[in-house]
Design a protein around this motif. Structure first.
Motif, short mmCIF file in Angstrom:
data_model
loop_
_atom_site.label_atom_id
_atom_site.label_comp_id
_atom_site.label_asym_id
_atom_site.label_seq_id
_atom_site.Cartn_x
_atom_site.Cartn_y
_atom_site.Cartn_z
N ARG A 15 -9.75 -6.79 -2.16
CA ARG A 15 -10.33 -5.23 -2.77
C ARG A 15 -8.87 -4.77 -3.47
O ARG A 15 -8.73 -4.41 -4.31
CB ARG A 15 -10.59 -4.20 -1.65
N THR A 16 -7.71 -4.83 -2.79
CA THR A 16 -6.40 -4.57 -3.30
C THR A 16 -5.92 -5.25 -4.41
O THR A 16 -5.36 -4.79 -5.38
CB THR A 16 -5.44 -4.45 -2.32
N SER A 17 -6.49 -6.69 -4.47
CA SER A 17 -5.87 -7.11 -5.50
C SER A 17 -6.92 -7.20 -6.81
O SER A 17 -6.44 -7.95 -7.78
CB SER A 17 -5.80 -8.68 -5.22
N LEU A 18 -7.83 -6.42 -6.93
CA LEU A 18 -8.59 -6.39 -8.20
C LEU A 18 -7.98 -5.78 -9.19
O LEU A 18 -8.42 -6.14 -10.59
CB LEU A 18 -9.87 -5.36 -7.82
N ILE A 19 -6.86 -5.39 -9.11
CA ILE A 19 -6.01 -4.58 -10.24
C ILE A 19 -5.03 -5.69 -10.52
O ILE A 19 -4.40 -5.29 -11.54
CB ILE A 19 -5.44 -3.41 -10.11
N ILE A 20 -4.82 -6.85 -9.98
CA ILE A 20 -3.66 -7.78 -10.38
C ILE A 20 -4.26 -8.80 -11.02
O ILE A 20 -5.42 -9.51 -10.70
CB ILE A 20 -3.21 -8.47 -8.79
N THR A 21 -3.95 -8.94 -12.23
CA THR A 21 -4.50 -10.26 -13.33
C THR A 21 -3.00 -10.87 -13.44
O THR A 21 -2.08 -10.86 -13.26
CB THR A 21 -5.36 -9.63 -14.54
N ASP A 22 -3.49 -12.00 -14.09
CA ASP A 22 -2.57 -12.87 -14.60
C ASP A 22 -1.47 -12.08 -15.63
O ASP A 22 -0.34 -12.56 -15.59
CB ASP A 22 -3.10 -14.13 -15.56
N ARG A 23 -1.92 -11.21 -16.19
CA ARG A 23 -1.24 -10.30 -17.26
C ARG A 23 -0.57 -9.22 -16.57
O ARG A 23 0.56 -9.05 -17.07
CB ARG A 23 -2.06 -9.60 -18.15
N THR A 24 -1.03 -8.79 -15.54
CA THR A 24 -0.38 -7.61 -14.61
C THR A 24 0.01 -8.21 -13.41
O THR A 24 -0.46 -7.66 -12.29
CB THR A 24 -1.56 -6.49 -14.45
N LYS A 25 0.81 -9.21 -13.31
CA LYS A 25 1.34 -9.91 -11.99
C LYS A 25 2.19 -8.87 -11.37
O LYS A 25 3.04 -8.14 -11.77
CB LYS A 25 2.22 -11.13 -12.65
N SER A 26 1.90 -8.98 -10.03
CA SER A 26 2.27 -8.01 -9.13
C SER A 26 2.23 -8.30 -7.77
O SER A 26 1.53 -9.46 -7.64
CB SER A 26 1.47 -6.32 -9.49
N LEU A 27 2.74 -7.66 -6.92
CA LEU A 27 2.59 -8.07 -5.57
C LEU A 27 1.69 -6.80 -4.69
O LEU A 27 1.45 -5.78 -5.15
CB LEU A 27 3.91 -8.10 -4.63
N ILE A 28 1.29 -7.32 -3.61
CA ILE A 28 0.73 -6.38 -2.61
C ILE A 28 1.79 -5.70 -1.59
O ILE A 28 2.60 -6.55 -1.22
CB ILE A 28 -0.55 -7.00 -1.83
N ASN A 29 1.67 -4.62 -1.53
CA ASN A 29 2.44 -3.74 -0.30
C ASN A 29 1.82 -3.68 0.86
O ASN A 29 0.90 -3.05 0.88
CB ASN A 29 3.00 -2.55 -0.95
N CYS A 30 2.59 -4.33 1.90
CA CYS A 30 1.73 -4.28 3.47
C CYS A 30 2.72 -3.45 4.34
O CYS A 30 3.92 -3.97 4.34
CB CYS A 30 1.33 -5.60 3.83
N VAL A 31 2.18 -2.36 4.87
CA VAL A 31 3.01 -1.66 5.68
C VAL A 31 1.99 -1.99 7.48
O VAL A 31 0.80 -1.71 7.62
CB VAL A 31 2.72 -0.19 5.69
N PHE A 32 2.78 -2.44 8.21
CA PHE A 32 2.36 -2.80 9.58
C PHE A 32 2.81 -1.71 10.27
O PHE A 32 3.86 -1.52 10.72
CB PHE A 32 2.78 -4.14 9.80
N ASP A 33 1.78 -0.96 10.79
CA ASP A 33 2.13 0.38 11.78
C ASP A 33 1.32 0.15 13.19
O ASP A 33 0.70 -0.82 13.25
CB ASP A 33 2.01 1.65 10.94
N THR A 34 1.50 1.08 13.68
CA THR A 34 1.16 1.38 15.07
C THR A 34 -0.25 0.70 15.48
O THR A 34 -0.57 -0.21 16.34
CB THR A 34 0.91 2.72 15.63
N ASP A 35 -1.23 1.27 14.67
CA ASP A 35 -2.83 0.45 14.85
C ASP A 35 -3.41 0.02 13.44
O ASP A 35 -4.60 0.13 13.59
CB ASP A 35 -3.57 1.44 15.65
N PHE A 36 -2.53 -0.17 12.61
CA PHE A 36 -3.27 -0.31 11.44
C PHE A 36 -2.36 -1.14 10.35
O PHE A 36 -1.10 -1.23 10.64
CB PHE A 36 -3.70 0.91 10.50
N ILE A 37 -2.96 -1.95 9.31
CA ILE A 37 -2.24 -2.47 8.26
C ILE A 37 -2.67 -1.65 7.02
O ILE A 37 -3.68 -1.74 6.67
CB ILE A 37 -2.70 -3.98 8.12
N ARG A 38 -1.86 -1.27 6.41
CA ARG A 38 -1.98 -0.36 4.86
C ARG A 38 -1.75 -1.32 3.90
O ARG A 38 -0.40 -1.91 3.83
CB ARG A 38 -1.09 0.80 4.88
N ILE A 39 -2.49 -1.59 3.00
CA ILE A 39 -2.41 -2.47 1.83
C ILE A 39 -2.60 -1.90 0.46
O ILE A 39 -3.21 -1.16 0.37
CB ILE A 39 -3.22 -3.58 2.07
#
Length: 373
Positions: free
Chosen positions: A272-296
């Motif tokens: 879902r988070t990668s839907l805005i990433i295309t070959d033209r808009t190459k980017s990375l995903i940012n992941c935050v691993f915290d107490t009881d969740f992973i925010r992407i």
């Protein structure tokens, strides 16, 4: 040469053998399929000087012989013939005549003497492996094979056999996949590297030829070549030579942060988070691993995307960046409902493993976030 054969069996055999035929070669014979009569029918061979595929099928042979026919043309003809049987004959001028009902083709062939000689494996070792097990192991490692690399050994999968254990390893400089299973093997320890192309063809033949009676794949390993016997096909391939990565030293032995998460939920969140990433808009995903969740999250010129997945996190909070495709492919290769993720800070590789046991280990290198650069 003259024979009568079932169209469907000849067509299927030619389609599979064609996988090893060269599309463009300085050796004309290498662009064709070698057809030879045998005691029980026909032998069909394709060989591009790196990988060769051979199989035998039943045919009513009326006149013995051998000929090379252009693989692409032959396969297309057989696919289009609607009738159940086909008659094939050739003369001393290598003119092949293919008949089926009112259909007739005349195709110029090449003398069988022009066909390159297939290598043989002598004095090697033979191993029998469960077909479904090997299929799964290859599928769980081949995604990490290098597509192009200055070191040719990284374009293959390394096999390690020791102490009744089979281990497959693949690496491309950005990620690594390790998969292992216990096997019944009492012979000598050995290691060899098989080109990914060969393993892809083995899997295709294995899957397409569903033969419930044949549950084994036989491997005959020599010094420079290997032969796979699967579903009535013999696949011979060169082995890759060179120094492989000392991968054991790259596997983390500590864990500043340990995470357990539902595999499917994490994959879907990254998708879902990668839907805005295309070959033209190459980017990375940012992941935050915290107490009881992973925010992407992801930020590109198209916009932003944020998502969150519940997880059991122990240890330090970590914010880390990844190539979205590398992360997803590693997670898709996991065959468990939940996975364990080991982290050691924002710039160290992460380890993805099962929550119990160590049947697989996937390493993914992070991409430095600007704040960590």
């Amino acid at each position: 040469m003259k024979f009568v054969c079932e169209t469907s069996s000849l067509s299927l055999a030619c389609q599979n053998v064609q996988r090893a035929v060269s599309s463009k070669s300085s050796i004309p014979g290498a662009e064709g399929i070698l057809i030879k009569t045998t005691v029980n029918g026909l032998s069909l061979t394709g060989y591009d000087l790196e990988i060769g595929i051979n199989t035998n099928i039943y045919a009513k042979v009326e006149e013995e012989g051998a000929i090379i026919i252009n693989a692409k043309i032959l396969c297309e003809i057989l696919r289009k013939i609607p009738n159940q049987t086909v008659t094939f004959d050739s003369d001393e001028r290598n003119l092949a005549v293919i008949r089926s009902g009112d259909i007739k083709y005349e195709i110029m062939g090449i003398s069988a003497d022009e066909y390159p000689e297939l290598p043989t494996v002598q004095g090697g070792f033979t191993i029998n492996l469960n077909k479904m097990m090997l299929e799964e192991m290859v599928k769980q490692t081949i995604f990490a094979v290098a597509v192009t690399d200055t070191k040719v050994v990284y374009t293959g999968i390394k096999f390690e056999i020791s102490d009744n254990e089979l281990k497959l390893v693949a690496v491309d400089g950005f990620r690594m996949a390790i998969r292992k299973e216990f096997i019944d093997y009492k012979g000598e320890d050995m290691t060899f590297i098989v080109p990914a192309k060969t393993m892809n063809e083995i899997i295709k033949i294995s899957v397409e030829e569903e033969n419930e009676e044949e549950t084994q794949i036989s491997l005959s390993i020599g010094k420079r070549h290997i032969i796979f016997e699967v579903n009535g096909y013999s696949v011979i391939s060169r082995l890759l030579e060179g120094e492989f990565l000392n991968y054991q030293s790259t596997i983390p032995t500590t864990a500043q942060t340990s995470v357990e998460v539902d595999t499917r939920s994490l994959i879907e969140s990254i998708e879902r988070t990668s839907l805005i990433i295309t070959d033209r808009t190459k980017s990375l995903i940012n992941c935050v691993f915290d107490t009881d969740f992973i925010r992407i999250s992801s930020i590109t010129s198209l916009g932003t995307a944020n998502d969150k997945v519940s997880a059991d996190v122990e240890g330090s909070r970590v914010e880390i960046g990844f190539n979205n495709r590398y992360f997803i492919e590693a997670l898709r290769a996991c065959n468990t409902d939940r996975v364990k993720i080991i982290l050691n800070g924002p710039v160290s590789p992460i380890l993805i493993a099962p929550t119990k046991g160590d049947s697989f280990n996937f390493l993914v290198l992070p991409v430095r976030l600007k704040k960590n650069a």
